[in-house]
Design a protein around this motif. Sequence first.
Motif, PDB file in Angstrom:
ATOM      1  N   ARG A  80       0.938  -1.200   0.083  1.00 51.45           N
ATOM      2  CA  ARG A  80      -0.009   0.010   0.066  1.00 51.45           C
ATOM      3  C   ARG A  80       0.879   1.425  -0.056  1.00 51.45           C
ATOM      4  O   ARG A  80       0.532   2.247  -0.418  1.00 51.45           O
ATOM      5  CB  ARG A  80      -0.859  -0.132   1.166  1.00 51.45           C
ATOM      6  N   GLN A 149      -1.155  13.837  -0.435  1.00 56.60           N
ATOM      7  CA  GLN A 149      -0.964  12.457   0.144  1.00 56.60           C
ATOM      8  C   GLN A 149       0.219  11.694  -0.252  1.00 56.60           C
ATOM      9  O   GLN A 149       1.252  11.216   0.447  1.00 56.60           O
ATOM     10  CB  GLN A 149      -2.244  11.575  -0.219  1.00 56.60           C
ATOM     11  N   SER A 160       2.048   6.330  11.209  1.00 56.95           N
ATOM     12  CA  SER A 160       0.843   5.827  11.316  1.00 56.95           C
ATOM     13  C   SER A 160       0.460   5.242   9.784  1.00 56.95           C
ATOM     14  O   SER A 160      -0.575   4.654   9.642  1.00 56.95           O
ATOM     15  CB  SER A 160      -0.441   6.851  11.551  1.00 56.95           C
ATOM     16  N   ASP A 162      -0.660   4.431   6.222  1.00 54.13           N
ATOM     17  CA  ASP A 162      -1.722   5.179   5.251  1.00 54.13           C
ATOM     18  C   ASP A 162      -2.994   5.551   6.096  1.00 54.13           C
ATOM     19  O   ASP A 162      -3.821   5.766   5.421  1.00 54.13           O
ATOM     20  CB  ASP A 162      -1.806   4.375   4.030  1.00 54.13           C
ATOM     21  N   SER A 163      -2.893   4.927   7.282  1.00 56.81           N
ATOM     22  CA  SER A 163      -4.333   5.185   8.135  1.00 56.81           C
ATOM     23  C   SER A 163      -4.492   6.637   8.200  1.00 56.81           C
ATOM     24  O   SER A 163      -5.830   7.114   8.425  1.00 56.81           O
ATOM     25  CB  SER A 163      -4.237   4.695   9.347  1.00 56.81           C
ATOM     26  N   ILE A 164      -3.666   7.487   8.060  1.00 57.01           N
ATOM     27  CA  ILE A 164      -3.866   9.050   8.118  1.00 57.01           C
ATOM     28  C   ILE A 164      -4.449   9.486   6.779  1.00 57.01           C
ATOM     29  O   ILE A 164      -4.728  10.685   6.604  1.00 57.01           O
ATOM     30  CB  ILE A 164      -2.659   9.796   8.430  1.00 57.01           C
ATOM     31  N   SER A 166      -6.772   9.740   3.275  1.00 58.74           N
ATOM     32  CA  SER A 166      -8.320   9.345   2.875  1.00 58.74           C
ATOM     33  C   SER A 166      -8.211   8.415   1.517  1.00 58.74           C
ATOM     34  O   SER A 166      -7.274   8.629   0.840  1.00 58.74           O
ATOM     35  CB  SER A 166      -8.895  10.785   2.541  1.00 58.74           C
ATOM     36  N   CYS A 167      -9.321   7.755   1.390  1.00 54.96           N
ATOM     37  CA  CYS A 167      -9.734   6.872   0.096  1.00 54.96           C
ATOM     38  C   CYS A 167     -11.107   7.036  -0.138  1.00 54.96           C
ATOM     39  O   CYS A 167     -11.632   6.411  -1.102  1.00 54.96           O
ATOM     40  CB  CYS A 167      -9.184   5.551   0.443  1.00 54.96           C
TER      41      CYS A 167
END
Length: 283
Positions: A80, A149, A160, A162-164, A166-167
């Motif tokens: 990811r 991003q 953190s 890619d948890s921060i 947006s998708c």
Amino acid sequence: MKYANREWFYSYRKIFNVCSEKKMVSTVDKISKQYSGLTRNWTTSTNSEWTCRHYLATKMILNATVLTNALDFSSSVGMRIANPYFEYYATLSLLRALVYTIPSKSWDEGELISISHSKAINLAFDWLAKFDTATANKLKSLTLQLKSQREVISYRAPASGDSILSCSYDLFELLIILAEAAQLNSELLEASVKKNASHENFVVEYKHTQQISMLEVEGFTFCDREDSYRLDYIQRKQPYPLNLALTMTEGQVEDFIGSWDDSEEGGFNAGSPADWQKIFDIP
């Protein structure tokens, strides 16, 4: 397909939904007048430049196709960390494809090829605003989000992961509209060339093909033999600017996309032609 008082070569999926048919008629007529200003003063050099610009735009569409297929692959194998790069650079490729077809944008002795990210973003969405300002603003905002991003991953190495990020966006709506705006422009130019230009000027010059196939970056020189081969074909077989969908050939598509396939088991593979149609109807 027929729409906005015209017969179109390409079957558009999204751009005709961006604004009303009445607005599309008005916008297309205004763009056509800009192309007429070019083609009524058509020269060998202008013909060569615009034929090469259309070829470049097809490469950007194919590049975005490879990048989105790579996005699917990286997601499937848990890589990811690469996804923000694939999403943003697929978008940047199509921004450039659109910019290459804008009649008011100078070739500038090939400098247009490497137009900066910020200029490509501003020029492309200023152009889309001719169709609908709200759509252009929405898609520009999404592009800037994708850019930010990618920069978060590159420059801040988030603890953190890619948890921060947006998708919650429709990447392919953005990509399809950009590709279709470039295709629409190319159809209008092709029609204007056929109406106004002299066949005597249907020549592709070496200086323009070399500006594409030979490049220098940070003092390092790169020669793309495949570009030379494809441009030689164009010089011989289609030496004036056709629309992007017609400029593409099956051989070009298969060689471009196939050049990124990995022969090792489990490696990246761009798939079959059925997997290449998410953004554009590729031959």
